[in-house]
Scaffold this active site. Structure first.
Site, PDB file in Angstrom:
ATOM      1  CB  SER A  71      -0.912   0.039   1.226  1.00  0.00           C
ATOM      2  OG  SER A  71      -1.732  -1.095   1.248  1.00  0.00           O
ATOM      3  CB  THR A  96      -1.672   5.083   4.284  1.00  0.00           C
ATOM      4  OG1 THR A  96      -2.362   4.913   3.068  1.00  0.00           O
ATOM      5  CG2 THR A  96      -1.055   6.461   4.364  1.00  0.00           C
ATOM      6  CB  THR A 152      -0.557   6.171   0.674  1.00  0.00           C
ATOM      7  OG1 THR A 152      -1.387   5.028   0.519  1.00  0.00           O
ATOM      8  CG2 THR A 152      -1.167   7.321  -0.121  1.00  0.00           C
ATOM      9  NE  ARG A 188      -8.532   7.718  -3.961  1.00  0.00           N
ATOM     10  CZ  ARG A 188      -7.946   7.442  -2.805  1.00  0.00           C
ATOM     11  NH1 ARG A 188      -6.651   7.267  -2.749  1.00  0.00           N
ATOM     12  NH2 ARG A 188      -8.655   7.333  -1.700  1.00  0.00           N
ATOM     13  CB  THR A 231      -4.376   5.138   7.758  1.00  0.00           C
ATOM     14  OG1 THR A 231      -4.294   4.115   6.758  1.00  0.00           O
ATOM     15  CG2 THR A 231      -4.838   4.516   9.061  1.00  0.00           C
ATOM     16  N   GLY A 232      -6.940   5.021   5.962  1.00  0.00           N
ATOM     17  CA  GLY A 232      -8.273   4.518   5.659  1.00  0.00           C
ATOM     18  C   GLY A 232      -8.800   5.153   4.388  1.00  0.00           C
TER      19      GLY A 232
END
Ligand code: ASP
Length: 325
Positions: free
Chosen positions: A85, A187, A205, A215, A238-239
């Site tokens: 990631s 990340t 990330t 994106r 993060t997420g």
């Protein structure tokens, strides 16, 4: 998942015998922090990044600057092909391109960021150069790549065979719906306080796996994926980046701490903003970490499973954040 479980077991062993001191932590009695003095030198990072913490600590323990610590720390993960990631080995977008986002911020409020950057293994170091050598804060895409190459970075193929094979498998189904669960994002966001008591942060990330080309997530956006203010403290996220972008989570947390919230209270309020206002909150994961200038920390996520690594008082330990749902 196996890695996370292993990490948590190691972490539990690591914390045994550690001195704990409770801090104001809202409604999460599960959460405690390691006792800390005023501006205790600290490294705090998202997910199971003990090795990254060690690299950052090596800088801080020698009297180095928190800015160098966070850069050196997150570079460990950027270079690791097993971390899918971040950086080299990151999962590609839906067209098979690895595109990277990163940012960095220093104790004076200077910041730099790159987004939608391809072919460069260490986007955080390019972000630092954007901060130090340009009048800008963010460079993106081809412009960021050109800037990196002009400054001595090498163009590399960042798609590993493992990531390519996973992408080939994914293409058979081509599920474009941006569902992120705790297994598909790692990340690294890192905050550090140095021996001078200054706080700096970095975040890097490869973003959401199989995202649309172009994106950009929260991670390179100052105030969303990361924010520090040397008068107050810092925060990282993060997420699902889209959820964090909608409420500028890291900036919010720092401002809440400025108004007197503890790091834990501030993280919980930030998660509450997402769960109360964003309709898809139950289907996504977001985790926040916060660190104030006293070295007190907070951690909170929507769902269980958000782990983090804390290096403080000579110990580098992993823990799991309390969660809202
Ligand atoms: N926040 C990152 C992004 O949306 C992903 C992650 O933390 O896993 O790009």
């Amino acid at each position: 998942m196996a890695n996370r479980r292993k990490f948590l077991i190691q972490s539990a062993l690591g914390t045994m015998g550690a001195a704990f001191g409770a801090f104001a932590c809202g409604n999460t009695p599960k959460e405690k922090t390691i006792a800390s003095g005023p501006s205790a030198p600290t490294v705090l990072s998202t997910w199971n990044n003990l090795a990254a913490n060690e690299a950052a600590w090596a800088v801080i323990s020698q009297g180095g600057r928190a800015l160098d610590a966070v850069e050196q720390g997150v570079r460990v993960v950027e270079a690791d092909p097993e971390d899918m990631s971040v950086g080299y080995g990151g999962r590609p977008d839906r067209d098979g391109n690895v595109t990277l986002d990163a940012c960095i911020m220093d104790e004076a409020g200077n910041c730099g960021s790159v987004c939608f950057l391809e072919h460069i293994k260490h986007p955080v170091s390019v972000a630092r150069l954007v901060m130090e050598k340009t009048p800008h804060v963010i460079l993106s895409g081809d412009g960021a790549l050109r800037f990196a190459l002009e400054n001595g970075f090498r163009k590399e193929d960042l798609l590993t065979e493992k990531a390519r094979q996973e992408w080939e498998e994914w293409k058979k189904v081509s599920e474009y719906k941006p569902v992120i669960n705790i297994e598909s994002h790692d990340t690294i966001g890192m905050l550090a306080i140095d021996q001078q008591g200054n706080i700096c942060g970095a975040c890097t990330t490869s973003g959401m796996a199989y995202k649309m080309r172009g994106r950009v997530g929260d991670s390179p956006i100052i105030g969303a994926g990361m924010y520090v203010d040397n008068e107050v403290g810092g925060a990282v996220a993060t997420g699902l980046g889209e959820a964090v972008l909608k409420m500028l989570g890291s900036f919010l947390i720092v401002e809440l701490m400025r108004q007197g919230a503890s790091p834990q209270q501030a993280c919980e309020e930030a998660i509450r903003r997402i769960t109360s206002k964003q309709k898809n909150a139950a289907e996504i994961q977001v985790g926040f970490l916060a660190l104030n200038k006293k070295g007190e920390m907070g951690a909170y996520s929507i769902h269980p499973g958000f782990v983090y690594a804390l290096h403080q008082n000579g110990r580098n330990v992993g823990r799991e954040a309390a969660a809202a749902l």
